[in-house]
Design a protein around this motif. Structure first.
Motif, PDB file in Angstrom:
ATOM      1  N   MET A  83       1.120  -1.361   0.088  1.00  0.00           N
ATOM      2  CA  MET A  83       0.478  -0.343  -0.272  1.00  0.00           C
ATOM      3  C   MET A  83       0.895   1.321   0.073  1.00  0.00           C
ATOM      4  SD  MET A  83      -3.560  -1.176   2.283  1.00  0.00           S
ATOM      5  CE  MET A  83      -2.342  -1.598   3.834  1.00  0.00           C
ATOM      6  N   ARG A  84       1.861   1.139   0.903  1.00  0.00           N
ATOM      7  CA  ARG A  84       2.720   2.340   0.776  1.00  0.00           C
ATOM      8  C   ARG A  84       3.813   2.400  -0.758  1.00  0.00           C
ATOM      9  NH1 ARG A  84       5.529   0.407   5.252  1.00  0.00           N
ATOM     10  NH2 ARG A  84       7.416   0.512   3.927  1.00  0.00           N
ATOM     11  N   HIS A  85       3.844   1.905  -0.999  1.00  0.00           N
ATOM     12  CA  HIS A  85       4.337   1.665  -2.384  1.00  0.00           C
ATOM     13  C   HIS A  85       3.735   2.271  -3.289  1.00  0.00           C
ATOM     14  CE1 HIS A  85       7.906   1.061  -5.169  1.00  0.00           C
ATOM     15  NE2 HIS A  85       7.139   0.569  -5.978  1.00  0.00           N
ATOM     16  N   SER A  86       2.446   1.705  -3.403  1.00  0.00           N
ATOM     17  CA  SER A  86       1.667   1.939  -4.960  1.00  0.00           C
ATOM     18  C   SER A  86       1.198   3.635  -4.785  1.00  0.00           C
ATOM     19  CB  SER A  86      -0.034   1.278  -4.264  1.00  0.00           C
ATOM     20  OG  SER A  86       0.851  -0.257  -4.714  1.00  0.00           O
ATOM     21  N   ILE A  87       0.452   3.870  -2.720  1.00  0.00           N
ATOM     22  CA  ILE A  87       1.100   5.046  -2.866  1.00  0.00           C
ATOM     23  C   ILE A  87       1.237   6.242  -3.582  1.00  0.00           C
ATOM     24  CG2 ILE A  87       0.458   6.953  -1.202  1.00  0.00           C
ATOM     25  CD1 ILE A  87      -1.174   5.247   0.862  1.00  0.00           C
ATOM     26  N   GLY A  88       2.806   5.853  -3.026  1.00  0.00           N
ATOM     27  CA  GLY A  88       3.836   6.416  -3.494  1.00  0.00           C
ATOM     28  C   GLY A  88       4.491   6.108  -5.343  1.00  0.00           C
ATOM     29  N   LEU A  89       3.959   5.768  -6.464  1.00  0.00           N
ATOM     30  CA  LEU A  89       4.057   5.361  -7.296  1.00  0.00           C
ATOM     31  C   LEU A  89       3.696   7.041  -8.238  1.00  0.00           C
ATOM     32  CD1 LEU A  89       2.176   2.354  -8.609  1.00  0.00           C
ATOM     33  CD2 LEU A  89       5.023   2.476  -8.226  1.00  0.00           C
ATOM     34  N   GLY A  90       4.314   7.144  -8.755  1.00  0.00           N
ATOM     35  CA  GLY A  90       3.681   8.134 -10.247  1.00  0.00           C
ATOM     36  C   GLY A  90       2.326   7.947 -10.381  1.00  0.00           C
ATOM     37  N   LEU A  91       1.842   9.120 -10.815  1.00  0.00           N
ATOM     38  CA  LEU A  91       0.193   9.218 -11.606  1.00  0.00           C
ATOM     39  C   LEU A  91      -0.137   8.169 -12.631  1.00  0.00           C
ATOM     40  CD1 LEU A  91      -1.417  12.894 -11.074  1.00  0.00           C
ATOM     41  CD2 LEU A  91      -1.622  10.003  -9.335  1.00  0.00           C
ATOM     42  N   ARG A  92       0.755   7.940 -13.575  1.00  0.00           N
ATOM     43  CA  ARG A  92       0.733   7.707 -15.249  1.00  0.00           C
ATOM     44  C   ARG A  92       0.431   6.001 -14.507  1.00  0.00           C
ATOM     45  NH1 ARG A  92       3.799   9.376 -19.872  1.00  0.00           N
ATOM     46  NH2 ARG A  92       1.664   8.248 -20.807  1.00  0.00           N
ATOM     47  N   THR A  93       1.692   5.974 -13.442  1.00  0.00           N
ATOM     48  CA  THR A  93       1.855   4.780 -13.579  1.00  0.00           C
ATOM     49  C   THR A  93       1.224   4.292 -13.223  1.00  0.00           C
ATOM     50  OG1 THR A  93       4.670   4.970 -12.819  1.00  0.00           O
ATOM     51  CG2 THR A  93       4.366   3.016 -11.987  1.00  0.00           C
ATOM     52  N   ALA A  94       0.742   4.712 -11.197  1.00  0.00           N
ATOM     53  CA  ALA A  94       0.063   4.060 -10.580  1.00  0.00           C
ATOM     54  C   ALA A  94      -1.334   3.631 -11.831  1.00  0.00           C
ATOM     55  CB  ALA A  94      -0.849   4.894  -9.572  1.00  0.00           C
ATOM     56  N   ARG A  95      -2.115   4.562 -12.556  1.00  0.00           N
ATOM     57  CA  ARG A  95      -3.013   4.629 -14.271  1.00  0.00           C
ATOM     58  C   ARG A  95      -2.693   3.472 -14.405  1.00  0.00           C
ATOM     59  NH1 ARG A  95      -4.130   7.224 -10.403  1.00  0.00           N
ATOM     60  NH2 ARG A  95      -5.638   9.527 -10.488  1.00  0.00           N
ATOM     61  N   GLN A  96      -1.539   3.211 -15.197  1.00  0.00           N
ATOM     62  CA  GLN A  96      -0.606   2.330 -15.990  1.00  0.00           C
ATOM     63  C   GLN A  96      -1.373   0.554 -15.322  1.00  0.00           C
ATOM     64  OE1 GLN A  96       1.905   3.839 -17.749  1.00  0.00           O
ATOM     65  NE2 GLN A  96       1.875   5.186 -18.987  1.00  0.00           N
ATOM     66  N   GLU A  97      -1.020   0.825 -14.132  1.00  0.00           N
ATOM     67  CA  GLU A  97      -1.058  -0.315 -13.828  1.00  0.00           C
ATOM     68  C   GLU A  97      -2.515  -0.282 -12.830  1.00  0.00           C
ATOM     69  OE1 GLU A  97       0.333  -3.804 -11.474  1.00  0.00           O
ATOM     70  OE2 GLU A  97       1.868  -2.087 -13.229  1.00  0.00           O
ATOM     71  N   GLY A  98      -3.354   0.274 -12.998  1.00  0.00           N
ATOM     72  CA  GLY A  98      -4.337  -0.395 -12.521  1.00  0.00           C
ATOM     73  C   GLY A  98      -5.240  -0.405 -11.091  1.00  0.00           C
ATOM     74  N   THR A  99      -6.288  -0.130 -10.817  1.00  0.00           N
ATOM     75  CA  THR A  99      -6.602   0.135  -9.762  1.00  0.00           C
ATOM     76  C   THR A  99      -6.506  -1.343  -8.817  1.00  0.00           C
ATOM     77  OG1 THR A  99      -7.001   2.094  -9.246  1.00  0.00           O
ATOM     78  CG2 THR A  99      -8.072   0.473  -7.377  1.00  0.00           C
ATOM     79  N   GLY A 100      -7.749  -2.637  -9.777  1.00  0.00           N
ATOM     80  CA  GLY A 100      -8.214  -3.043  -9.286  1.00  0.00           C
ATOM     81  C   GLY A 100      -7.022  -3.953  -9.269  1.00  0.00           C
ATOM     82  N   ASN A 101      -5.733  -4.041 -10.164  1.00  0.00           N
ATOM     83  CA  ASN A 101      -4.709  -5.637 -10.068  1.00  0.00           C
ATOM     84  C   ASN A 101      -3.594  -4.818  -8.440  1.00  0.00           C
ATOM     85  OD1 ASN A 101      -3.086  -6.875 -11.150  1.00  0.00           O
ATOM     86  ND2 ASN A 101      -1.690  -5.681 -12.856  1.00  0.00           N
ATOM     87  N   LEU A 102      -3.086  -3.808  -8.949  1.00  0.00           N
ATOM     88  CA  LEU A 102      -3.029  -2.714  -7.743  1.00  0.00           C
ATOM     89  C   LEU A 102      -3.219  -3.727  -6.194  1.00  0.00           C
ATOM     90  CD1 LEU A 102      -2.448   0.509  -7.802  1.00  0.00           C
ATOM     91  CD2 LEU A 102      -0.136  -1.865  -7.995  1.00  0.00           C
ATOM     92  N   ALA A 103      -5.276  -3.686  -5.779  1.00  0.00           N
ATOM     93  CA  ALA A 103      -6.002  -4.390  -5.630  1.00  0.00           C
ATOM     94  C   ALA A 103      -5.398  -5.861  -4.748  1.00  0.00           C
ATOM     95  CB  ALA A 103      -7.365  -3.856  -5.316  1.00  0.00           C
ATOM     96  N   THR A 104      -5.376  -6.357  -6.246  1.00  0.00           N
ATOM     97  CA  THR A 104      -5.271  -7.372  -5.890  1.00  0.00           C
ATOM     98  C   THR A 104      -3.784  -8.372  -5.499  1.00  0.00           C
ATOM     99  OG1 THR A 104      -6.886  -8.151  -7.790  1.00  0.00           O
ATOM    100  CG2 THR A 104      -4.956 -10.159  -7.459  1.00  0.00           C
ATOM    101  N   ARG A 105      -2.576  -7.242  -5.353  1.00  0.00           N
ATOM    102  CA  ARG A 105      -2.136  -7.529  -4.056  1.00  0.00           C
ATOM    103  C   ARG A 105      -1.917  -8.021  -3.164  1.00  0.00           C
ATOM    104  NH1 ARG A 105      -0.492  -6.118  -8.773  1.00  0.00           N
ATOM    105  NH2 ARG A 105       1.670  -6.158  -9.517  1.00  0.00           N
ATOM    106  N   LEU A 106      -3.011  -7.426  -2.680  1.00  0.00           N
ATOM    107  CA  LEU A 106      -3.582  -7.049  -1.223  1.00  0.00           C
ATOM    108  C   LEU A 106      -4.477  -8.611  -0.850  1.00  0.00           C
ATOM    109  CD1 LEU A 106      -4.010  -4.124  -0.436  1.00  0.00           C
ATOM    110  CD2 LEU A 106      -2.118  -4.423  -0.010  1.00  0.00           C
ATOM    111  N   THR A 107      -4.905  -8.853  -2.171  1.00  0.00           N
ATOM    112  CA  THR A 107      -6.377 -10.365  -1.438  1.00  0.00           C
ATOM    113  C   THR A 107      -5.045 -11.825  -2.410  1.00  0.00           C
ATOM    114  OG1 THR A 107      -7.274  -9.497  -3.474  1.00  0.00           O
ATOM    115  CG2 THR A 107      -8.048  -8.338  -1.096  1.00  0.00           C
ATOM    116  N   ALA A 108      -6.161 -11.865  -3.177  1.00  0.00           N
ATOM    117  CA  ALA A 108      -5.453 -12.851  -3.497  1.00  0.00           C
ATOM    118  C   ALA A 108      -3.937 -13.814  -3.782  1.00  0.00           C
ATOM    119  CB  ALA A 108      -6.073 -13.082  -5.795  1.00  0.00           C
TER     120      ALA A 108
END
Length: 603
Positions: free
Chosen positions: A109-134
């Motif tokens: 979560m800390r690293h995701s929040i620290g990503l640049g905006l374009r990088t975070a958008r390209q990675e995708g919110t759902g894809n980032l969230a899946t790291r915390l679950t599955a």
């Protein structure tokens, strides 16, 4: 000129991200506890190995007619000790796994929040969230089975075979021959499963990302009666996930039957061979019974080892996804130019200056040779048709991205020479969407502040934007959590974001279409607030309403990614045909989505 820069976000210069070493995460600060778990596991394993031997001794005692009670109590004690030691070791190991997943989620979560905006958008919110679950659950499974249980299964497997060899090496050879083909088939399956698990986790991440995006656009979907179309598209993605999972399940389903088949073949062979050896006087009945019990026991650790390898393959696929996340470039909030001391604004310098700035999203140019100046005090309005690059200018000032060419100065220093935290600490920013957190009104007003703000100051800021009465009517006032039953309208969200900016003492305030959803009365409040802020600070506003532009101290006209004119309203009406056309046609641009601009959409 400043050093060449790119459209990539500011990188953390501490070096390449570390790989995720699972064993290091498990052992960190827990060596004594893990030694205890290992001891308990060894006790459970030893008891498991001894139990069939005690059964054989009990059977021998029955044949000889003595010592029955001693071997019975010993057998009960061994079985009970094995169960208790195994349960305690499993619990302690599971607790370590949960603690590791907690740390991993926190880091993600800390690293995701620290990503640049374009990088975070390209990675995708759902894809980032899946790291915390599955993905986190898959790594937890490695901890449950990997460091202790899998090695103990192998110890049990080897120990069982050693004891079987001591009891009768001929029957052991028969057993191994029967199991050999089964183990080979399972090994091939386990290797193939890793590729399946990687595909599944990527597909689940993509499905989650598209579902999150769909729910965020639910209003538009309903307004366009697109529920069936969108649901069908999501169903197609869910079907692709199911196909991957079914393929993996088909391979997993082979493991247990193949091992059981090997055991059954071995059992038939051992009974035939053992019967012949008993008839020939080469094998005692009690020894044969003990050997059969070890043969039945051989299946459990073998299945544990094979299924454990399958679980580890899934966990390793999840680990790679975490490593891919941590390898994404993050903004270094403390990073400026190497060796730079903390910077102060240059006396007499403008708030912002662009010199020959060029910026593109990939191959698509957005700004081309832009020169502009924002004075250190007063209101500067930036106008132009949609797509002219206005929101991109704000993003470059905030260093959400960097230009490919040219120089961006903020208070007399190159933007890339400011430590990022210091730079943004001197800026207050309201995006066109007036983005708010799903949090209390108080926390939305004070986000980023380390020092608490008095309620009186918060209510004054709300009063200045005409929002005090609406907020005080909420069930918990300033402590009401926004969202769900207590969501705000577009205009209210915009005013709350403006109140947040007014509480800041930043010397430069950036406003992207701040009046796009305001009625006439609240637009007048906005003008008064901006005038008050602009007395001793700089305000740069992307504007599309003539009322905002008319009273600006400085106006910047943009067209096609270039600045075509700068000056005051009255002067530009005489000298800039394009500006005059915009004003007369009331076509100062349509609202632009700042987030879309920063990720390659509207500019």
């Amino acid at each position: 000129m400043s050093a060449p820069v790119t459209d990539k976000p500011v990188l953390n210069t501490e070096g390449a991200p570390e790989r995720l070493f699972i064993l290091r995460e498990i052992f960190r600060g827990r060596r004594l506890l893990l030694a205890g778990i290992l001891g308990l596991s060894l006790i459970a394993t030893a008891a498991t190995l001894v139990l069939p031997w005690t059964v054989g001794k009990l059977l021998q005692a029955i044949q000889l007619g003595g010592g029955l009670a001693e071997w019975t109590w010993l057998m009960v004690a061994v079985g009970l000790g094995s169960a208790i030691a195994n349960a305690l070791a499993t619990y302690l190991l599971s607790r370590i796994g949960h603690q590791m997943v907690w740390r991993l989620r926190e880091r993600s979560m800390r690293h995701s929040i620290g990503l640049g905006l374009r990088t975070a958008r390209q990675e995708g919110t759902g894809n980032l969230a899946t790291r915390l679950t599955a993905d986190a659950a898959a790594l937890k499974s490695i901890v449950d089975i990997g460091p202790i249980q899998l090695p103990m299964s192998l110890v049990t497997l080897v120990g069982t075979m050693v004891i079987m060899g001591v009891l009768d090496w001929v029957l052991l050879v028969i057993t191994l021959a029967a199991f050999l083909v089964a183990v080979g088939v399972v090994a091939v399956v386990v290797i193939a499963l890793r590729r399946k698990y990687v595909a599944i986790q990527n597909q689940v991440g993509s499905l989650t990302e598209h579902f999150v995006a769909t729910m965020e656009a639910l209003t538009v979907i309903k307004a366009c009666r697109a529920e069936r179309t969108v649901s069908a598209e999501l169903a197609g993605r869910a079907e692709r996930v199911a196909r991957c999972e079914i393929g993996a399940s088909a391979m997993e389903a082979l493991i247990v039957p193949v091992i059981n088949l090997g055991q059954q073949i071995a059992l038939v062979a051992v009974i035939l061979g053992g019967g012949a050896r008993i008839a020939g006087g080469d094998l005692e009945l009690s020894t044969f019974v003990a050997f059969l019990l070890y043969l039945f026991q051989l299946t459990a650790p073998l299945m544990m080892a094979m299924s454990g390898m399958s679980t580890i393959q899934a966990g390793l696929a999840a680990r790679k996804r975490f490593e891919d996340l941590f390898a994404l470039p993050a903004e270094g909030l403390d990073a400026g130019a190497a060796g730079d001391a903390p910077r102060l604004p240059v006396a007499g310098a403008p708030a912002v200056r662009f010199e020959k700035v060029r910026f593109a999203y990939g191959e698509e140019p957005v700004l081309n040779q832009v020169d502009l100046t924002v004075p250190a005090t007063g209101l500067t309005a930036m106008v132009g048709l949609s797509g002219s690059g206005k929101s991109t200018v704000l993003g470059l000032v905030e260093r959400f991205m960097d230009p490919q060419e040219g120089r961006v100065e903020v208070f007399g220093h190159g933007a890339d020479q400011w430590p990022l935290a210091d730079l943004r600490g001197r800026l207050a920013y309201v995006d066109q969407g007036a983005t708010l957190l799903r949090d209390t009104v108080r926390n939305n007003l004070t986000i980023g502040r380390e020092i608490p703000v008095a309620d009186e100051d918060l209510l004054r800021a709300l009063r200045d934007v005409g929002l005090e009465e609406e907020i005080t009517r909420l069930p918990d006032g300033l402590d009401t959590v926004l969202g769900g039953n207590h969501d705000l309208s577009g205009g209210q969200r915009q005013r709350l974001a403006l109140a947040r900016a007014s509480l800041s003492d930043a010397p430069l305030v950036l406003l992207d279409e701040p009046s796009s959803q305001l009625d006439t009365l609240n637009e007048l409040r906005l003008r008064r607030l901006v005038d008050e802020i602009g007395r001793d600070r700089a305000v740069l506003v992307v504007a599309h309403r003539i009322s905002t532009v008319r009273h600006a101290d400085h106006v910047i006209v943009m067209d096609g990614g270039q600045v075509t004119a700068e000056g005051r309203h009255d002067d530009l009406m005489r000298t800039s045909p394009m500006y005059a056309e915009l004003v007369h046609g009331q076509a100062l641009g349509t609202p632009e989505k700042t987030t879309a601009a920063l990720t390659g959409g509207d500019r």
